[in-house]
Design a protein around this motif. Structure first.
Motif, PDB file in Angstrom:
ATOM      1  N   PRO B  47       0.829  -1.195   0.000  1.00 30.84           N
ATOM      2  CA  PRO B  47       0.000   0.000   0.000  1.00 30.84           C
ATOM      3  C   PRO B  47       0.868   1.252   0.000  1.00 30.84           C
ATOM      4  O   PRO B  47       1.877   1.308   0.683  1.00 30.84           O
ATOM      5  CB  PRO B  47      -0.825  -0.116   1.289  1.00 30.84           C
ATOM      6  N   GLY B  48       0.484   2.236  -0.811  1.00 29.00           N
ATOM      7  CA  GLY B  48       1.241   3.483  -0.861  1.00 29.00           C
ATOM      8  C   GLY B  48       2.375   3.442  -1.856  1.00 29.00           C
ATOM      9  O   GLY B  48       2.854   4.483  -2.292  1.00 29.00           O
ATOM     10  N   LYS B  53      -5.860  -2.519  -6.114  1.00 30.21           N
ATOM     11  CA  LYS B  53      -7.035  -2.268  -5.292  1.00 30.21           C
ATOM     12  C   LYS B  53      -8.250  -2.393  -6.188  1.00 30.21           C
ATOM     13  O   LYS B  53      -8.484  -1.542  -7.036  1.00 30.21           O
ATOM     14  CB  LYS B  53      -6.925  -0.845  -4.722  1.00 30.21           C
ATOM     15  N   GLY B 200       3.288   4.009   3.587  1.00 36.47           N
ATOM     16  CA  GLY B 200       2.098   3.461   2.941  1.00 36.47           C
ATOM     17  C   GLY B 200       1.305   2.578   3.878  1.00 36.47           C
ATOM     18  O   GLY B 200       0.078   2.662   3.943  1.00 36.47           O
ATOM     19  N   ALA B 204      -2.459   3.265   5.605  1.00 36.15           N
ATOM     20  CA  ALA B 204      -3.557   2.313   5.484  1.00 36.15           C
ATOM     21  C   ALA B 204      -4.064   1.847   6.849  1.00 36.15           C
ATOM     22  O   ALA B 204      -5.058   1.144   6.939  1.00 36.15           O
ATOM     23  CB  ALA B 204      -3.107   1.102   4.661  1.00 36.15           C
ATOM     24  N   SER B 205      -3.371   2.220   7.944  1.00 34.25           N
ATOM     25  CA  SER B 205      -3.751   1.697   9.252  1.00 34.25           C
ATOM     26  C   SER B 205      -4.705   2.631   9.999  1.00 34.25           C
ATOM     27  O   SER B 205      -5.021   2.395  11.153  1.00 34.25           O
ATOM     28  CB  SER B 205      -2.496   1.492  10.105  1.00 34.25           C
ATOM     29  N   ARG B 206      -5.155   3.654   9.346  1.00 30.23           N
ATOM     30  CA  ARG B 206      -6.071   4.645   9.933  1.00 30.23           C
ATOM     31  C   ARG B 206      -5.554   5.182  11.270  1.00 30.23           C
ATOM     32  O   ARG B 206      -6.237   5.160  12.286  1.00 30.23           O
ATOM     33  CB  ARG B 206      -7.472   4.049  10.088  1.00 30.23           C
ATOM     34  N   ASN B 256       0.024   9.691  -1.797  1.00 34.49           N
ATOM     35  CA  ASN B 256       0.116   8.278  -1.438  1.00 34.49           C
ATOM     36  C   ASN B 256       0.454   8.028   0.019  1.00 34.49           C
ATOM     37  O   ASN B 256       0.450   6.889   0.474  1.00 34.49           O
ATOM     38  CB  ASN B 256       1.133   7.587  -2.344  1.00 34.49           C
ATOM     39  N   THR B 257       0.803   9.086   0.753  1.00 33.27           N
ATOM     40  CA  THR B 257       1.107   8.895   2.170  1.00 33.27           C
ATOM     41  C   THR B 257       0.211   9.791   3.011  1.00 33.27           C
ATOM     42  O   THR B 257       0.578  10.207   4.099  1.00 33.27           O
ATOM     43  CB  THR B 257       2.585   9.206   2.462  1.00 33.27           C
TER      44      THR B 257
END
Lengths: 225, 280
Positions: B47-48, B53, B200, B204-206, B256-257
């Motif tokens: 991710p990132g 996806k 990334g 994605a880990s909120r 992306n980040t």
């Protein structure tokens, strides 16, 4: 191919194979003990034991080993907090041995059951006629003959176990061969074929003698009927 | 047991023949290329950086690849994305499965013996990622007695083994997603790899994971191309240069980040792409 020497001196390839052999030996012992218990349960007169052993074998025989290994680390260790040691390396090694052993036990049980099927029904009936109970019949009449009849499938299981021990990488055992191979490819991308051949030949050297001994023993020990 | 030497020699010969057949197959693995399509290798699982996806591809590598393809004269639907797992990258370039690879691919001397690089388009560095509520680690010097996760056989894992072997316990997992899981569940205290990959994962880990932001190595991310194609490298480098100059490079990093305060190491970034333009 001049890089073979450089690769072999820079990386502990033999040490990596030793880790796989250790994994195989310990997992093999666990699988043998568990496999014998399972096969005794499968032929026992108590139906619930038969069902439990049958369920176990079907479950582990049909589950991918990678899933078992990942579950050992991320399920058994991370979630259930069951661990062998506070030292990561020791802990992951034994988690991998457990995973491999649980998986292979199902195949050992099946191999032994195939051996039991080679023992004529008359043997069990004769034992019963002599007044032997279930455990006596199993221990003295059925299992000794079953072992001798199942040398070949047990040898195949052992070979499969040795090759499967590379899946220990999924359980974070990072010193074994497939992990070392990844590391070598990461740093020597120009010698992929050489690296691959080193490990392929290593396994061939290990496995051919097992196959030959198995064939020899299976001929020698087979019960002539 | 009786076995004749002859039969063993025969078996060996057969084995050698089998291997020779495989080798010759690998040798003629050239793939016919359609002229109007560019095949780009990326990661599908980071991710990132490079991530698949629901049928679309997102990430910094993907954005750079899109920009380069556009500069080379390919439209969006002329790009054919291919997954390029770390171990297969050199082989994919050598037998023409892909035209170029942007897959967190560090430029190293060993790799340059097998393939060529253009770029670099980013200078990443190995960093640490921790749980957001864990303030006991603020850099690699705090790793004493901590437990660390990295990907099996990766450069980061080897760096950790060499630099911090006495201080940390290292867990090696097949992928970064597994490492993130281990970090969530608390069996490791930190995950280590290149900062952009960590950023990334953190994005994605909120907000549950954060990147320390003190890179302690330098990884020059390059565009992998077929060995010796200097003309192609020059065209790619020009594309990267114009991407940096017109601001799309910076925007791609920010996009992306998002949600992390990731900044590529300002000492080296933005990089000047000059790799691969001369024969070596």
């Amino acid at each position: 191919m001049s890089s073979i020497h450089e690769l072999l001196t820079q990386y502990d390839v033999l040490g990596a194979f030793a880790v796989n052999i250790e994994l195989t030996v310990f997992a093999g012992l666990l699988a043998t003990v568990l496999g014998i218990i399972l096969v005794i349960m499968r032929i026992s007169p108590i139906s619930s034991l038969r069902a439990v052993a049958g369920g176990y074998v079907e479950l582990f025989k049909n589950m991918p080993l990678t899933i078992i290994m990942v579950f050992m680390v991320l399920g058994v260790y991370a979630q259930l907090k069951l661990s062998f040691s506070d030292n990561f390396d020791v802990n992951f090694f034994w988690l991998a041995v457990t995973g491999l052993g649980l998986y292979t036990a199902a195949f050992v049980c099946e191999a032994l059951r195939s051996g039991i099927n080679t023992v004529p029904l008359g043997q069990a009936e004769a034992a019963r006629a002599l007044g032997l109970g279930f455990t006596q019949t199993a221990r003295q009449i059925i299992l000794p003959q079953a072992f001798r009849g199942s040398v070949a499938p047990l040898g195949n299981t052992l070979i499969a176990l040795l090759k499967n021990s590379t899946v220990a990488a999924a359980a974070s055992v990072a010193t074994e061969t497939s992990s070392l191979m990844s590391e070598m490819i990461e740093f020597h991308a120009d010698a992929i074929v050489t690296i691959f051949l080193i490990f392929a030949i290593g396994y061939v050297i290990l496995i051919i003698p097992i196959g030959m001994i198995t064939t020899y023993l299976s001929n020698k020990l087979a019960v002539r009927r | 047991m009786t076995f004749r030497t002859q039969s063993i020699i025969g078996k060996c010969l057969a084995a050698i023949c089998a291997i020779a057949c495989l080798c010759s197959l690998a040798g003629c693995g050239s793939v016919s290329t359609r002229d109007n399509v560019i095949k780009i290798g990326i990661k599908f699982d980071q991710p990132g950086v490079g991530f698949k996806k629901s049928g679309t591809y997102v990430g910094f590598d993907v954005d750079v690849a899109r920009y380069i393809a556009q500069e080379l004269g390919y439209s969006e639907d002329q790009i054919e994305w291919k997954e390029a797992p770390s171990k297969q990258r050199e082989a994919m370039l050598q037998n023409g499965d892909v035209d170029m690879i942007l897959a967190s691919y560090s430029i190293t001397d060993a790799r340059k013996r097998a393939v060529s690089f253009a770029g670099p388009y980013l200078v990443a560095g190995q960093d640490l990622m921790v749980r957001s509520d864990d303030h006991s680690i603020s850099g690699p010097e705090d790793l004493n007695g901590k437990r660390l996760c990295s990907v099996t056989g990766s450069t980061s894992a080897v760096v950790v083994k060499e630099k911090f072997a006495n201080e940390v316990q290292l867990m090696q997992q097949p992928g970064y997603a597994e490492c993130a899981t281990a970090l969530f569940s608390g069996i490791v205290d930190a995950v280590t790899t290149d900062d952009i990959i960590l950023a990334g994962l953190a994005a994605a880990s909120r907000g549950r994971l954060r990147v320390i932001g003190k890179p302690f190595t330098t990884e020059y991310y390059g565009v992998g191309i077929k060995k010796g194609d200097t003309a192609f490298a020059t065209r790619i480098n020009n594309a990267i240069r114009s991407m940096i100059n017109d601001g799309s490079w910076k925007r791609a990093i920010e996009d992306n980040t998002r949600g992390t305060d990731y900044m590529p190491n300002p000492e080296f970034n933005p990089p000047s792409p000059t790799e691969g333009e001369q024969h070596e």
